[in-house]
Design a protein around this motif. Structure first.
Motif, short mmCIF file in Angstrom:
data_model
loop_
_atom_site.label_atom_id
_atom_site.label_comp_id
_atom_site.label_asym_id
_atom_site.label_seq_id
_atom_site.Cartn_x
_atom_site.Cartn_y
_atom_site.Cartn_z
N VAL A 162 0.81 -1.20 0.00
CA VAL A 162 0.00 0.00 0.00
C VAL A 162 0.85 1.26 0.00
N SER A 163 2.17 1.13 0.27
CA SER A 163 3.03 2.31 0.27
C SER A 163 3.20 2.89 -1.12
N GLY A 164 3.03 2.06 -2.18
CA GLY A 164 3.14 2.56 -3.54
C GLY A 164 1.83 3.02 -4.13
N MET A 165 0.79 3.13 -3.31
CA MET A 165 -0.53 3.55 -3.79
C MET A 165 -0.49 5.02 -4.21
N VAL A 166 -1.04 5.31 -5.36
CA VAL A 166 -1.04 6.69 -5.86
C VAL A 166 -2.16 7.50 -5.23
N LYS A 167 -3.37 6.95 -5.18
CA LYS A 167 -4.52 7.67 -4.62
C LYS A 167 -4.56 7.45 -3.11
N LYS A 168 -4.40 8.51 -2.36
CA LYS A 168 -4.34 8.42 -0.90
C LYS A 168 -5.48 9.21 -0.24
N SER A 169 -6.57 9.39 -0.96
CA SER A 169 -7.68 10.15 -0.41
C SER A 169 -8.37 9.42 0.73
N ALA A 170 -8.17 8.09 0.84
CA ALA A 170 -8.78 7.35 1.93
C ALA A 170 -8.22 7.75 3.28
N MET A 171 -7.03 8.36 3.28
CA MET A 171 -6.40 8.79 4.51
C MET A 171 -6.52 10.31 4.69
N SER A 172 -7.65 10.88 4.26
CA SER A 172 -7.81 12.32 4.38
C SER A 172 -7.93 12.76 5.84
N LEU A 173 -8.45 11.91 6.70
CA LEU A 173 -8.56 12.21 8.15
C LEU A 173 -7.34 11.67 8.89
N ILE B 24 -4.09 8.80 13.45
CA ILE B 24 -2.82 8.63 14.15
C ILE B 24 -2.95 8.90 15.64
N LEU B 25 -4.17 9.08 16.14
CA LEU B 25 -4.35 9.41 17.55
C LEU B 25 -3.79 8.33 18.46
N GLY B 26 -3.98 7.05 18.09
CA GLY B 26 -3.46 5.97 18.91
C GLY B 26 -1.95 5.99 19.02
N PHE B 27 -1.27 6.36 17.95
CA PHE B 27 0.19 6.44 17.98
C PHE B 27 0.66 7.67 18.76
N LEU B 28 -0.11 8.75 18.70
CA LEU B 28 0.24 9.93 19.49
C LEU B 28 0.12 9.64 20.99
N ILE B 29 -0.84 8.81 21.36
CA ILE B 29 -0.99 8.43 22.77
C ILE B 29 0.13 7.51 23.19
N GLY C 165 4.70 2.68 14.29
CA GLY C 165 3.41 2.65 13.60
C GLY C 165 3.15 3.93 12.83
N LEU C 166 3.52 5.06 13.41
CA LEU C 166 3.35 6.34 12.70
C LEU C 166 4.24 6.40 11.46
N LEU C 167 5.43 5.83 11.58
CA LEU C 167 6.35 5.79 10.43
C LEU C 167 5.77 4.97 9.29
N ARG C 168 5.14 3.84 9.61
CA ARG C 168 4.55 3.00 8.57
C ARG C 168 3.28 3.63 8.00
N LEU C 169 2.48 4.27 8.84
CA LEU C 169 1.24 4.85 8.37
C LEU C 169 1.47 6.10 7.53
N MET C 170 2.60 6.77 7.75
CA MET C 170 2.90 7.97 6.97
C MET C 170 3.12 7.65 5.49
N MET C 171 3.40 6.37 5.18
CA MET C 171 3.62 5.98 3.79
C MET C 171 2.33 6.01 2.98
N VAL C 172 1.18 5.96 3.65
CA VAL C 172 -0.10 5.91 2.94
C VAL C 172 -0.97 7.12 3.25
N MET C 173 -0.45 8.10 3.97
CA MET C 173 -1.25 9.26 4.33
C MET C 173 -0.94 10.43 3.42
N GLN C 174 -1.95 11.24 3.20
CA GLN C 174 -1.81 12.45 2.40
C GLN C 174 -1.78 13.64 3.36
N VAL C 175 -0.59 14.14 3.63
CA VAL C 175 -0.40 15.20 4.61
C VAL C 175 0.12 16.44 3.90
#
Length: 435
Positions: free
Chosen positions: A166-177, A182-187, A224-234
């Motif tokens: 999923v890190s090579g996914m072009v469309k990342k609109s699913a991670m708009s929120l 990432i709240l669980g990783f921030l905690i 976890g935040l490092l892995r999730l950042m690969m699929v997030m649109q920030v």
């Protein structure tokens, strides 16, 4: 390595002043091309497990800290049950770092709470351990549910649950929120103001629980935040991103101020973790190669340094039976060997050379200078207050007149000194193996 980093940081600052940010980013990418190829190289095993440089470092850190926590608990009661709990925590942590599916990562991410809670309730030595365990459970479970929501939404949109696919996914609109997912990783990191569970858990946990919690469990949030950042649109210019980083940095500085006011040794070391993990969050959210490298280096350095400081606190607690600073003065008179290790670990905690924390902070400072001058100013204040509370810890425990009933022989046991030396050596010599 240091020379090339210095040249790149100086060039980046000059280019920023000349309004040449695009050229500066290109230069930053060229200087880090070799590190990118090393970090991102991954090997898959049957689609369930994967291995790259980050996973290897985290698994090695887990096994190393677990072994040292076992040595620090040589005289604990119910030894066989305690060993079973430590082995269970280690296995769950290794599985968390090695799986390649987001759903499996969520499962092991939550599974570590079971044996960790059992460790606090079964071997904690304070009456508030049930309340501390409840704080940790409620905070972590509530936050991680949003992560499960985000991964489920990603999967329902047609994407794979595999981290590498999923890190090579072009469309990342699913991670708009992304700020909610990432709240669980921030905690788990923890980020201010979601850190209230951490001092309570550290105070009530035995020494092995504190070492594993600070050395490895907190790194689950950064990993976890490092892995999730690969699929997030920030968007780096969005209001949510800037507000999140400002709260993170100001909260980290405020946690450092709280360390200077602490009278409890365990609370002091616990709040210092909040201050250092704010640097990790800044590096990961910057989404640059040098920022990610700095965050990984700080995670490894903090895992060794914080675990060693908790081991030191336990060593002096066994003699004075108190965690208060006023009850643990005069270490130079009672046990000079432990004082030397306290000085070395405290200097590494303030990012003195040649510790890993120094190299990680150099990279984070360079990235924050590119992002915003305000971030760089707050980081400077955090670096200063980090030196203040590290010297405060060393000076309060080492100087002064010691208490007459303190047993110097129990403080200077060979096992305690060996555990502290085992923490300090890799913390200050791993820089020779940096790419």
């Amino acid at each position: 390595m240091v020379k090339s980093l210095t040249i790149s940081l100086i060039a980046l600052i000059i280019m920023k002043n000349l309004n040449m940010t695009i050229i500066g980013l290109s230069f930053l990418t060229i200087m880090s091309m070799e590190a990118t190829s090393v970090v991102m190289k991954k090997v898959e095993f049957n689609g369930l497990y994967s291995m790259d440089l980050v996973m290897g470092m985290m698994i090695t850190l887990t096994l190393f800290v677990s072994f040292l926590s076992y040595l620090s608990s040589a005289k604990i009661v119910r030894k066989s049950s305690f060993n079973l709990v430590i082995i269970s925590i280690s296995i769950v942590l290794v599985m968390s770092f090695s799986v390649s599916s987001f759903f499996l990562f969520f499962f092991f991410f939550e599974s570590v709470l079971g044996p960790l809670l059992l460790l606090i309730l079964g071997w904690g030595y304070q009456p508030e351990r049930l309340q501390a365990g409840g704080y940790m459970l409620i905070y972590t479970v509530f936050g991680s549910l949003f992560f499960l929501w985000g991964v489920s939404e990603l999967y329902m949109s047609g994407a794979s649950s595999s981290m590498s696919s999923v890190s090579g996914m072009v469309k990342k609109s699913a991670m708009s929120l992304w700020w909610l997912y990432i709240l669980g990783f921030l905690i788990k990191l923890p980020m201010y103001p979601f850190h209230l569970w951490l001092p309570k858990a550290h105070v009530e946990a035995p020494v092995a629980g504190s070492m594993l919690l600070a050395g490895v469990v907190l790194k689950l949030g950064g990993y976890g935040l490092l892995r999730l950042m690969m699929v997030m649109q920030v968007s780096l210019s969005s209001l949510v991103f800037v507000l999140l980083l400002m709260i993170n940095l100001v909260g980290g500085f405020y946690a450092g101020l709280g360390c200077v006011r602490q009278v409890d040794l365990k609370c002091l070391v616990a709040y210092s973790s909040v201050a250092h993990m704010s640097l990790v969050l800044l590096g990961v959210l910057s989404n640059t190669v040098l920022g990610v490298m700095g965050a990984i280096i700080i995670m490894i350095g903090h895992g060794l340094c914080s675990s060693g400081l908790f081991s030191y606190v336990n060593s002096i607690y066994k003699s004075s039976h108190s965690r208060l600073l006023v009850m643990n003065k005069g270490g130079l008179l009672t046990c000079p060997s432990l004082v030397v290790m306290c000085f070395l670990l405290s200097s590494s905690n303030m990012a003195a050379p040649p510790s890993l924390n120094l190299f990680g902070e150099i990279l984070i400072f360079g990235v924050s200078g590119w992002m915003s001058g305000a971030f760089l100013f707050i980081l400077g204040l955090m670096s200063f207050i980090s030196a203040c509370f590290s010297l405060y810890l060393y000076g309060s425990c080492s100087h002064g007149k010691g208490l007459m009933y303190m047993d110097s022989l129990s403080m200077s046991s060979v096992c305690d000194v060996f555990v502290l030396v085992a923490h300090w050596l890799p913390l200050n010599f791993l820089f020779m193996f940096m790419p």
